[in-house]
Scaffold this motif. Sequence first.
Motif, PDB file in Angstrom:
ATOM      1  N   TRP A 143      37.867  33.756  44.373  1.00 13.72           N
ATOM      2  CA  TRP A 143      37.681  35.181  44.083  1.00 13.72           C
ATOM      3  C   TRP A 143      36.326  35.618  44.611  1.00 13.72           C
ATOM      4  CZ3 TRP A 143      40.954  38.745  42.434  1.00 13.72           C
ATOM      5  CH2 TRP A 143      40.466  39.974  42.007  1.00 13.72           C
ATOM      6  N   ASP A 150      33.401  39.142  44.370  1.00  9.56           N
ATOM      7  CA  ASP A 150      33.008  40.466  43.919  1.00  9.56           C
ATOM      8  C   ASP A 150      31.994  41.014  44.909  1.00  9.56           C
ATOM      9  OD1 ASP A 150      34.498  40.541  41.590  1.00  9.56           O
ATOM     10  OD2 ASP A 150      32.846  39.926  40.304  1.00  9.56           O
ATOM     11  N   SER A 154      40.054  46.581  42.535  1.00 11.21           N
ATOM     12  CA  SER A 154      40.557  45.396  43.214  1.00 11.21           C
ATOM     13  C   SER A 154      41.111  45.697  44.603  1.00 11.21           C
ATOM     14  CB  SER A 154      41.660  44.763  42.369  1.00 11.21           C
ATOM     15  OG  SER A 154      42.253  43.679  43.034  1.00 11.21           O
ATOM     16  N   THR A 175      45.771  42.034  46.265  1.00 14.06           N
ATOM     17  CA  THR A 175      45.662  40.587  46.095  1.00 14.06           C
ATOM     18  C   THR A 175      47.012  39.978  45.775  1.00 14.06           C
ATOM     19  OG1 THR A 175      43.401  40.810  45.273  1.00 14.06           O
ATOM     20  CG2 THR A 175      44.554  38.766  44.738  1.00 14.06           C
ATOM     21  N   MET A 211      48.015  36.359  44.607  1.00 16.08           N
ATOM     22  CA  MET A 211      47.376  35.109  44.203  1.00 16.08           C
ATOM     23  C   MET A 211      48.059  33.875  44.787  1.00 16.08           C
ATOM     24  SD  MET A 211      44.766  36.232  42.707  1.00 16.08           S
ATOM     25  CE  MET A 211      43.973  34.852  41.882  1.00 16.08           C
ATOM     26  N   ALA A 239      41.442  34.375  49.431  1.00 15.39           N
ATOM     27  CA  ALA A 239      40.983  34.725  48.095  1.00 15.39           C
ATOM     28  C   ALA A 239      41.070  36.225  47.869  1.00 15.39           C
ATOM     29  CB  ALA A 239      39.543  34.262  47.904  1.00 15.39           C
ATOM     30  N   GLY A 240      41.369  36.620  46.647  1.00 16.68           N
ATOM     31  CA  GLY A 240      41.340  38.014  46.266  1.00 16.68           C
ATOM     32  C   GLY A 240      39.926  38.405  45.873  1.00 16.68           C
ATOM     33  N   GLY A 241      39.727  39.722  45.666  1.00 15.45           N
ATOM     34  CA  GLY A 241      38.399  40.163  45.279  1.00 15.45           C
ATOM     35  C   GLY A 241      38.374  41.612  44.860  1.00 15.45           C
ATOM     36  N   TYR A 287      33.159  32.849  43.787  1.00 12.56           N
ATOM     37  CA  TYR A 287      33.507  32.087  42.596  1.00 12.56           C
ATOM     38  C   TYR A 287      34.159  30.781  43.018  1.00 12.56           C
ATOM     39  CZ  TYR A 287      32.569  36.335  40.063  1.00 12.56           C
ATOM     40  OH  TYR A 287      31.961  37.433  39.545  1.00 12.56           O
ATOM     41  N   TYR A 293      42.872  36.555  33.298  1.00 14.93           N
ATOM     42  CA  TYR A 293      42.404  35.892  34.518  1.00 14.93           C
ATOM     43  C   TYR A 293      41.601  34.626  34.228  1.00 14.93           C
ATOM     44  CZ  TYR A 293      43.772  40.483  36.085  1.00 14.93           C
ATOM     45  OH  TYR A 293      44.482  41.638  36.304  1.00 14.93           O
ATOM     46  N   SER A 326      34.891  29.821  38.172  1.00 17.87           N
ATOM     47  CA  SER A 326      36.060  30.416  37.529  1.00 17.87           C
ATOM     48  C   SER A 326      37.062  29.334  37.150  1.00 17.87           C
ATOM     49  CB  SER A 326      36.702  31.405  38.506  1.00 17.87           C
ATOM     50  OG  SER A 326      37.890  31.928  37.980  1.00 17.87           O
TER      51      SER A 326
END
Length: 126
Positions: A9, A11, A46, A49, A51, A56-58, A76, A106, A123
């Motif tokens: 993930w 940010d 967001s 994403t 998964m 990676a999502g973010g 993360y 999450y 995470s």
Amino acid sequence: MTKMNAVGWFDIYVDDMDRAVAFYETVLGTKLEAMGDPTGEAQMMSFPTEMNAYGAGGALNKSPHAGPGMGGTVIYFLAQDCAEEESRVAGAGGAVIQPKFSIGEYGFVTLCKDTEGNLFGISSMS
């Protein structure tokens, strides 16, 4: 232990969420979605994403714990239980900025600073 990718993930910290959303939606040609923050401390939007897909999502994140700018992006690392890695941070020369906390469905996150002053997260789902 099941193998997993190191990063799960990201940010991107922002000061002005509306301005940042407009920027990324314009540049990437995508629509960001509001994302709840179980801690109530941050405002998040967001990126699309999936998964179970590669990568990676973010999200964009407006938080009192970090700001935008050089070094303002947090990655993360995935773990089985982030408390285990958190327990080794100080001994390795880093600092725990925010001990393990729930992010609802999450899982959990720990925010730490490395020996170079970089903020990073760990995470886990437990």
